[in-house]
Design a protein around this motif. Structure first.
Motif, PDB file in Angstrom:
ATOM      1  N   UNK A 277       8.592 -58.649 -65.647  1.00 17.24           N
ATOM      2  CA  UNK A 277       9.737 -58.925 -66.513  1.00 17.24           C
ATOM      3  C   UNK A 277      10.794 -57.829 -66.357  1.00 17.24           C
ATOM      4  N   UNK A 278      10.370 -56.573 -66.434  1.00 11.17           N
ATOM      5  CA  UNK A 278      11.296 -55.438 -66.335  1.00 11.17           C
ATOM      6  C   UNK A 278      11.992 -55.409 -64.981  1.00 11.17           C
ATOM      7  N   UNK A 279      11.220 -55.623 -63.916  1.00 13.43           N
ATOM      8  CA  UNK A 279      11.809 -55.604 -62.577  1.00 13.43           C
ATOM      9  C   UNK A 279      12.794 -56.752 -62.391  1.00 13.43           C
ATOM     10  N   UNK A 280      12.492 -57.916 -62.960  1.00  9.28           N
ATOM     11  CA  UNK A 280      13.395 -59.062 -62.832  1.00  9.28           C
ATOM     12  C   UNK A 280      14.698 -58.825 -63.581  1.00  9.28           C
ATOM     13  N   UNK A 281      14.606 -58.250 -64.776  1.00  6.33           N
ATOM     14  CA  UNK A 281      15.815 -57.929 -65.531  1.00  6.33           C
ATOM     15  C   UNK A 281      16.661 -56.910 -64.759  1.00  6.33           C
ATOM     16  N   UNK A 329      20.570 -72.342 -54.397  1.00  6.75           N
ATOM     17  CA  UNK A 329      19.798 -73.572 -54.229  1.00  6.75           C
ATOM     18  C   UNK A 329      18.662 -73.395 -53.222  1.00  6.75           C
ATOM     19  N   UNK A 330      18.914 -72.614 -52.158  1.00  7.89           N
ATOM     20  CA  UNK A 330      17.879 -72.369 -51.169  1.00  7.89           C
ATOM     21  C   UNK A 330      16.747 -71.506 -51.720  1.00  7.89           C
ATOM     22  N   UNK A 331      17.068 -70.712 -52.760  1.00  5.89           N
ATOM     23  CA  UNK A 331      16.039 -69.853 -53.341  1.00  5.89           C
ATOM     24  C   UNK A 331      14.859 -70.666 -53.856  1.00  5.89           C
ATOM     25  N   UNK A 332      15.134 -71.857 -54.372  1.00  6.31           N
ATOM     26  CA  UNK A 332      14.060 -72.720 -54.888  1.00  6.31           C
ATOM     27  C   UNK A 332      13.116 -73.110 -53.765  1.00  6.31           C
ATOM     28  N   UNK A 333      13.676 -73.534 -52.625  1.00  4.17           N
ATOM     29  CA  UNK A 333      12.836 -73.915 -51.490  1.00  4.17           C
ATOM     30  C   UNK A 333      12.142 -72.698 -50.890  1.00  4.17           C
ATOM     31  N   UNK A 334      12.862 -71.589 -50.820  1.00 10.84           N
ATOM     32  CA  UNK A 334      12.283 -70.380 -50.228  1.00 10.84           C
ATOM     33  C   UNK A 334      11.086 -69.881 -51.034  1.00 10.84           C
ATOM     34  N   UNK A 335      11.150 -70.047 -52.360  1.00 10.68           N
ATOM     35  CA  UNK A 335      10.059 -69.568 -53.214  1.00 10.68           C
ATOM     36  C   UNK A 335       8.786 -70.385 -53.044  1.00 10.68           C
ATOM     37  N   UNK A 336       8.888 -71.569 -52.419  1.00 13.37           N
ATOM     38  CA  UNK A 336       7.697 -72.364 -52.141  1.00 13.37           C
ATOM     39  C   UNK A 336       6.993 -71.892 -50.864  1.00 13.37           C
ATOM     40  N   UNK A 337       7.709 -71.160 -50.035  1.00 10.84           N
ATOM     41  CA  UNK A 337       7.163 -70.702 -48.760  1.00 10.84           C
ATOM     42  C   UNK A 337       6.826 -69.211 -48.793  1.00 10.84           C
ATOM     43  N   UNK A 338       7.721 -68.443 -49.436  1.00  9.47           N
ATOM     44  CA  UNK A 338       7.547 -66.993 -49.490  1.00  9.47           C
ATOM     45  C   UNK A 338       7.288 -66.549 -50.928  1.00  9.47           C
ATOM     46  N   UNK A 339       6.764 -65.357 -51.063  1.00  8.90           N
ATOM     47  CA  UNK A 339       6.571 -64.791 -52.391  1.00  8.90           C
ATOM     48  C   UNK A 339       7.912 -64.620 -53.081  1.00  8.90           C
ATOM     49  N   UNK A 340       7.927 -64.818 -54.391  1.00 11.14           N
ATOM     50  CA  UNK A 340       9.152 -64.634 -55.170  1.00 11.14           C
ATOM     51  C   UNK A 340       9.702 -63.235 -54.968  1.00 11.14           C
ATOM     52  N   UNK A 341       8.828 -62.241 -54.937  1.00 14.16           N
ATOM     53  CA  UNK A 341       9.259 -60.860 -54.753  1.00 14.16           C
ATOM     54  C   UNK A 341       9.999 -60.681 -53.434  1.00 14.16           C
ATOM     55  N   UNK A 342       9.552 -61.386 -52.400  1.00 19.81           N
ATOM     56  CA  UNK A 342      10.204 -61.283 -51.089  1.00 19.81           C
ATOM     57  C   UNK A 342      11.604 -61.871 -51.121  1.00 19.81           C
ATOM     58  N   UNK A 343      11.753 -63.028 -51.749  1.00 23.52           N
ATOM     59  CA  UNK A 343      13.071 -63.669 -51.811  1.00 23.52           C
ATOM     60  C   UNK A 343      14.051 -62.800 -52.595  1.00 23.52           C
ATOM     61  N   UNK A 344      13.612 -62.268 -53.730  1.00 21.25           N
ATOM     62  CA  UNK A 344      14.478 -61.401 -54.527  1.00 21.25           C
ATOM     63  C   UNK A 344      14.798 -60.117 -53.764  1.00 21.25           C
ATOM     64  N   UNK A 345      13.790 -59.547 -53.105  1.00 20.34           N
ATOM     65  CA  UNK A 345      14.018 -58.325 -52.333  1.00 20.34           C
ATOM     66  C   UNK A 345      15.008 -58.532 -51.208  1.00 20.34           C
ATOM     67  N   UNK A 346      14.918 -59.665 -50.522  1.00 21.51           N
ATOM     68  CA  UNK A 346      15.878 -59.970 -49.462  1.00 21.51           C
ATOM     69  C   UNK A 346      17.290 -60.096 -50.041  1.00 21.51           C
ATOM     70  N   UNK A 505       7.808 -55.894 -58.075  1.00 21.15           N
ATOM     71  CA  UNK A 505       7.617 -57.345 -58.109  1.00 21.15           C
ATOM     72  C   UNK A 505       6.482 -57.785 -57.190  1.00 21.15           C
ATOM     73  N   UNK A 506       6.339 -57.116 -56.051  1.00 24.86           N
ATOM     74  CA  UNK A 506       5.275 -57.497 -55.121  1.00 24.86           C
ATOM     75  C   UNK A 506       3.897 -57.251 -55.737  1.00 24.86           C
ATOM     76  N   UNK A 507       3.789 -56.179 -56.517  1.00 21.10           N
ATOM     77  CA  UNK A 507       2.506 -55.877 -57.148  1.00 21.10           C
ATOM     78  C   UNK A 507       2.281 -56.712 -58.410  1.00 21.10           C
ATOM     79  N   UNK A 508       3.353 -56.917 -59.194  1.00 22.40           N
ATOM     80  CA  UNK A 508       3.186 -57.538 -60.514  1.00 22.40           C
ATOM     81  C   UNK A 508       3.236 -59.054 -60.470  1.00 22.40           C
TER      82      UNK A 508
END
Length: 514
Positions: A277-281, A329-346, A505-508
């Motif tokens: 939560x903290x990292x996302x904020x 919009x691509x973030x939704x599709x990307x999150x199905x393939x990659x970890x959420x932390x990876x998409x946000x980090x990119x 995010x990758x750990x949590x």
């Protein structure tokens, strides 16, 4: 985050949204679109504001970011108020007030009246944002549908960034600067008509009592701190600046202590014990911090340095806004393939690269460099904003949606305001330090030349031709030195954010893939 595992035995499968819910989502996008268009169009109106109202550099910064500061100070409050009185009711009241005050802003006679109008817009705007997110959370119970709905909702910000420049640029070329505030009126009217039919009322039956002292403490802490940032960057550590900083820090400490000791806090700090939560904020905050600041000074670069009209400048920034929409919009599709932390980090990393390119800016930089910078930073914001909002909302039960959405929107608006305040003040400081005022500039004109590039260009029009061109050239050079320095600092801030947020995010947050 999306739930990709089947429900446990006996666990009720959440109902999927139907046509009425998706129509309601279209209505909920309107307030987001209105706020985004207003802010983006205002950035393009800065040159005309500088000419028509002759604000000081400090007044100009307040015109741009006082809205975000007051809004950020009230979002959590309004989120809790919506939990109590009804989120749809609060949304309707806010929409009506926002439309009325927009008319007042359009006809503001001077900088102080415009600042006052922006404060009132913030008060009513604060009722819009938490209501939209919390209503959305209760409309879309299925995790996969909610993520898509959040992505569409988030495109309202990017869509406003795309529409705002075009519509604002056209209005600025055909009407006065105040016309940009009238853009919101038609959308507000549609919302007021459609909202009662499409949006179900919702509230939290167990909402706590609204803590008025905490409301004043939150605003009382924020305003002096930002004032200190503005004054400190431009004028150094003067007694008033230090006093303002200490006042804000003390009030902020009292506010935090009060939240930790009350059974029904205004800001539920207990949510921040969750690393995801903290990292996302934090990612939410800094991604918009980068985008808002870039919009503030690049619109001035395109008009004052490149000499483009508002409409021509708007066209240059369209690819960046379109990239933000597409990335969201691509973030939704990307999150199905990659970890959420990876998409946000990119996404955060793209902002780093964009600001690194910005550090190369000079007065002779090609327009393709500006487009590249905006595409990179816009894409990064689109990727990060969509998924961080999803993590923030999904981490709380539906009855806490108002409080959680208030925190999410507070991070967004505070990031937008502080991006302009911090990096905008740094730009002003570098401009003044690097400016070489040509010999022969009259004493009565010199303060306008030294103030900022907007007033310098206006002042140059009152000078003889050779001296006027020398003033313009000196102002452009100083401004671009300020842009390069500011972008370098922005790149450093985003680098530190990426290095901290991505690993957390990758750990949590467990990776999600199909």
């Amino acid at each position: 985050m999306a739930d990709v595992t089947p429900p446990a035995l006996g666990q009720e499968i959440p109902p999927r949204a139907g046509l009425r819910q998706w129509a309601a989502l279209a209505t909920l996008v309107l307030p987001v679109l209105v706020v985004s268009i207003d802010n983006t169009a205002l950035s393009f109106a800065v040159p005309q504001l500088s000419t028509s109202l002759a604000p000081t550099a400090q007044e100009l910064l307040w015109i741009v970011d006082v809205y975000g500061l007051v809004l950020a100070g009230l979002l959590v409050t309004m989120g809790m108020l919506g939990d109590r009185v009804g989120r749809r009711l609060l949304l309707m009241v806010g929409a009506a007030g926002f439309g009325a005050v927009s008319v007042y802003a359009a006809f503001a006679p001077d900088a102080r009246h415009l600042i006052a109008a922006r404060v009132l817009l913030a008060i009513f705007g604060a009722t819009l944002m938490p209501s939209t997110l919390s209503l959305l959370r209760n409309l879309f119970l299925d995790a996969t549908q909610r993520r898509l709905a959040l992505a569409i909702w988030a495109t309202g910000f990017s869509g406003g960034s795309a529409i705002g420049p075009i519509l604002g640029g056209w209005l600025l070329e055909h009407f006065w600067w105040g016309a940009i505030f009238l853009i919101s009126v038609p959308a507000v009217l549609v919302l007021l008509v459609a909202g009662p039919f499409l949006l179900p009322e919702s509230r939290n039956p167990d909402a706590g009592r609204l803590d008025i002292p905490s409301v004043f403490l939150s605003i009382g802490a924020m305003m002096p701190m930002v004032f200190a940032i503005k004054q400190g960057v431009v004028g150094g550590l003067q007694p008033m600046t230090v006093a303002a900083f200490l006042t804000g820090a003390i009030l902020g400490g009292v506010f935090l202590r009060r939240q930790l000791t009350r059974p029904d806090p205004l800001l539920d700090l207990r949510l921040f014990v969750r690393p995801a939560f903290t990292a996302s904020v934090s990612a939410n905050f800094f991604s918009i911090f980068a985008f808002a600041a870039l919009m503030f000074f690049m619109t001035q670069h395109l008009q004052f340095v490149d000499g483009r009209s508002p409409m021509e400048a708007a066209v240059v920034l369209i690819p960046g806004a379109a990239a933000a929409i597409l990335a969201g919009l691509l973030a939704v599709a990307a999150a199905k393939v990659f970890a959420v932390s990876t998409v946000i980090g990119v996404g955060l990393s793209l902002a780093v690269v964009g600001y690194a390119f910005g550090a190369m800016m000079t007065a002779d930089s090609p327009v393709t460099l500006v487009i590249t910078i905006f595409v990179l930073v816009g894409s990064g914001a689109g990727l990060a904003e969509t998924l961080t909002n999803d993590v923030i909302l999904a981490s709380v039960p539906p009855e806490r949606a108002g409080a959680a959405s208030g925190i999410s929107e507070t991070a967004y608006e505070l990031g937008s305001a502080l991006g302009v305040a911090v990096l905008g003040s740094l730009l002003t400081a570098v401009y003044r330090a690097e400016l070489q005022v040509p010999d022969g500039v009259p004493a009565q004109v010199r303060p306008d030349v030294e103030n900022m590039i907007g007033t310098a260009m206006t002042a140059a029009d009152r000078l003889p031709a050779p001296l006027a061109e020398a003033v313009r050239a000196a102002s452009r050079t100083a401004f671009e030195q300020g842009v390069a320095t500011t972008c370098l600092v922005g790149a450093a801030i985003m680098t530190m954010t990426t290095l901290v947020v991505w690993p957390v995010l990758r750990r949590a947050a467990p990776p999600e893939s199909t």
